[in-house]
Design a protein around this motif. Sequence first.
Motif, mmCIF file in Angstrom:
data_model
loop_
_atom_site.group_PDB
_atom_site.id
_atom_site.type_symbol
_atom_site.label_atom_id
_atom_site.label_comp_id
_atom_site.label_asym_id
_atom_site.label_seq_id
_atom_site.Cartn_x
_atom_site.Cartn_y
_atom_site.Cartn_z
ATOM 1 N N MET A 1 -10.554 3.813 25.499
ATOM 2 C CA MET A 1 -10.128 5.078 26.094
ATOM 3 C C MET A 1 -8.616 5.278 25.913
ATOM 4 O O MET A 1 -8.165 6.377 25.562
ATOM 5 N N LEU A 2 -7.851 4.230 26.169
ATOM 6 C CA LEU A 2 -6.389 4.323 26.080
ATOM 7 C C LEU A 2 -5.924 4.551 24.643
ATOM 8 O O LEU A 2 -5.009 5.335 24.403
ATOM 9 N N THR A 3 -6.550 3.861 23.691
ATOM 10 C CA THR A 3 -6.117 4.015 22.301
ATOM 11 C C THR A 3 -6.587 5.342 21.700
ATOM 12 O O THR A 3 -6.011 5.801 20.719
ATOM 13 N N ALA A 4 -7.595 5.971 22.299
ATOM 14 C CA ALA A 4 -8.073 7.274 21.820
ATOM 15 C C ALA A 4 -7.295 8.440 22.432
ATOM 16 O O ALA A 4 -7.343 9.555 21.916
ATOM 17 N N ASP A 5 -6.570 8.199 23.510
ATOM 18 C CA ASP A 5 -5.835 9.252 24.213
ATOM 19 C C ASP A 5 -4.422 9.357 23.631
ATOM 20 O O ASP A 5 -3.672 8.376 23.647
ATOM 21 N N PRO A 6 -4.033 10.525 23.124
ATOM 22 C CA PRO A 6 -2.696 10.667 22.532
ATOM 23 C C PRO A 6 -1.552 10.277 23.491
ATOM 24 O O PRO A 6 -0.512 9.818 23.047
ATOM 25 N N GLN A 7 -1.785 10.447 24.787
ATOM 26 C CA GLN A 7 -0.750 10.121 25.779
ATOM 27 C C GLN A 7 -0.499 8.603 25.864
ATOM 28 O O GLN A 7 0.604 8.177 26.171
ATOM 29 N N THR A 8 -1.515 7.794 25.576
ATOM 30 C CA THR A 8 -1.395 6.344 25.732
ATOM 31 C C THR A 8 -1.685 5.565 24.444
ATOM 32 O O THR A 8 -1.630 4.337 24.443
ATOM 33 N N GLY B 1 -15.095 -15.717 21.764
ATOM 34 C CA GLY B 1 -15.809 -15.019 20.703
ATOM 35 C C GLY B 1 -15.794 -13.512 20.806
ATOM 36 O O GLY B 1 -16.591 -12.837 20.158
ATOM 37 N N ALA B 2 -14.905 -12.942 21.614
ATOM 38 C CA ALA B 2 -14.847 -11.488 21.763
ATOM 39 C C ALA B 2 -13.691 -10.871 20.977
ATOM 40 O O ALA B 2 -13.414 -9.695 21.115
ATOM 41 N N ALA B 3 -13.031 -11.661 20.141
ATOM 42 C CA ALA B 3 -11.843 -11.178 19.431
ATOM 43 C C ALA B 3 -12.131 -9.924 18.598
ATOM 44 O O ALA B 3 -11.383 -8.951 18.664
ATOM 45 N N LYS B 4 -13.208 -9.946 17.812
ATOM 46 C CA LYS B 4 -13.513 -8.794 16.948
ATOM 47 C C LYS B 4 -13.737 -7.537 17.779
ATOM 48 O O LYS B 4 -13.198 -6.473 17.464
ATOM 49 N N GLU B 5 -14.519 -7.666 18.833
ATOM 50 C CA GLU B 5 -14.791 -6.502 19.697
ATOM 51 C C GLU B 5 -13.494 -5.977 20.324
ATOM 52 O O GLU B 5 -13.286 -4.775 20.406
ATOM 53 N N CYS B 6 -12.626 -6.891 20.752
ATOM 54 C CA CYS B 6 -11.346 -6.491 21.357
ATOM 55 C C CYS B 6 -10.470 -5.757 20.343
ATOM 56 O O CYS B 6 -9.934 -4.688 20.635
ATOM 57 N N LEU B 7 -10.324 -6.337 19.180
ATOM 58 C CA LEU B 7 -9.475 -5.733 18.158
ATOM 59 C C LEU B 7 -10.072 -4.421 17.649
ATOM 60 O O LEU B 7 -9.342 -3.457 17.398
ATOM 61 N N ASP B 8 -11.402 -4.350 17.558
ATOM 62 C CA ASP B 8 -12.064 -3.109 17.152
ATOM 63 C C ASP B 8 -11.865 -1.989 18.174
ATOM 64 O O ASP B 8 -11.882 -0.813 17.820
ATOM 65 N N SER B 9 -11.677 -2.359 19.447
ATOM 66 C CA SER B 9 -11.469 -1.351 20.491
ATOM 67 C C SER B 9 -10.043 -0.806 20.476
ATOM 68 O O SER B 9 -9.737 0.150 21.182
ATOM 69 N N GLY B 10 -9.173 -1.441 19.691
ATOM 70 C CA GLY B 10 -7.794 -0.962 19.578
ATOM 71 C C GLY B 10 -6.755 -1.929 20.116
ATOM 72 O O GLY B 10 -5.555 -1.629 20.085
ATOM 73 N N ALA B 11 -7.168 -3.077 20.616
ATOM 74 C CA ALA B 11 -6.214 -4.051 21.131
ATOM 75 C C ALA B 11 -5.326 -4.579 20.009
ATOM 76 O O ALA B 11 -5.766 -4.710 18.860
ATOM 77 N N SER C 1 -5.538 4.845 34.629
ATOM 78 C CA SER C 1 -4.748 5.774 35.432
ATOM 79 C C SER C 1 -3.259 5.400 35.441
ATOM 80 O O SER C 1 -2.389 6.244 35.217
ATOM 81 N N LEU C 2 -2.978 4.122 35.706
ATOM 82 C CA LEU C 2 -1.582 3.676 35.750
ATOM 83 C C LEU C 2 -0.898 3.775 34.391
ATOM 84 O O LEU C 2 0.292 4.066 34.318
ATOM 85 N N ALA C 3 -1.633 3.530 33.330
ATOM 86 C CA ALA C 3 -1.044 3.634 31.991
ATOM 87 C C ALA C 3 -0.523 5.048 31.744
ATOM 88 O O ALA C 3 0.531 5.242 31.137
ATOM 89 N N LYS C 4 -1.238 6.029 32.267
ATOM 90 C CA LYS C 4 -0.825 7.421 32.078
ATOM 91 C C LYS C 4 0.378 7.775 32.934
ATOM 92 O O LYS C 4 1.242 8.535 32.506
ATOM 93 N N THR C 5 0.460 7.234 34.149
ATOM 94 C CA THR C 5 1.587 7.584 35.024
ATOM 95 C C THR C 5 2.822 6.721 34.782
ATOM 96 O O THR C 5 3.936 7.217 34.857
ATOM 97 N N LEU C 6 2.618 5.434 34.466
ATOM 98 C CA LEU C 6 3.762 4.529 34.268
ATOM 99 C C LEU C 6 4.306 4.521 32.845
ATOM 100 O O LEU C 6 5.462 4.186 32.638
ATOM 101 N N ALA C 7 3.446 4.819 31.869
ATOM 102 C CA ALA C 7 3.802 4.704 30.450
ATOM 103 C C ALA C 7 4.459 3.348 30.175
ATOM 104 O O ALA C 7 5.598 3.273 29.739
#
Length: 124
Positions: free
Chosen positions: A70-77, A90-100, A42-48
Amino acid sequence: MEKQRTILIADDRPEIRTLVRITLTSDGFNVAECKNAQEAVSLAKTLAPHLIIMDIDMPGKYNGITATSMLTADPQTANIPIIMLTALKGAAKECLDSGASAYLTKPFSPIDLLKNVQQFARNK
């Protein structure tokens, strides 16, 4: 004069938010904080913000990886870089795959955090 860059910190632990805030404000960043993934979206959308620092394991409907997706899939964010900051090893791959853009583990070095933030914080 350069506009102050805003960083959004999403972490359920107040001591982590405080450490990150002190690290970033000492380098001239403006900091906004929230304690769960839903607030972060929510804040990412309002604060940019120029960048988001996201924990993975937070209370609520969904975690930081879902929020990042969600954020990386939304054109606004989609263009806001996200640094995952988590105690989960050990969560690096999952994080980077999510768009981080980057993945750091807790405990973290404030110097490493600052280097990553300076690298990824986009200019508006």
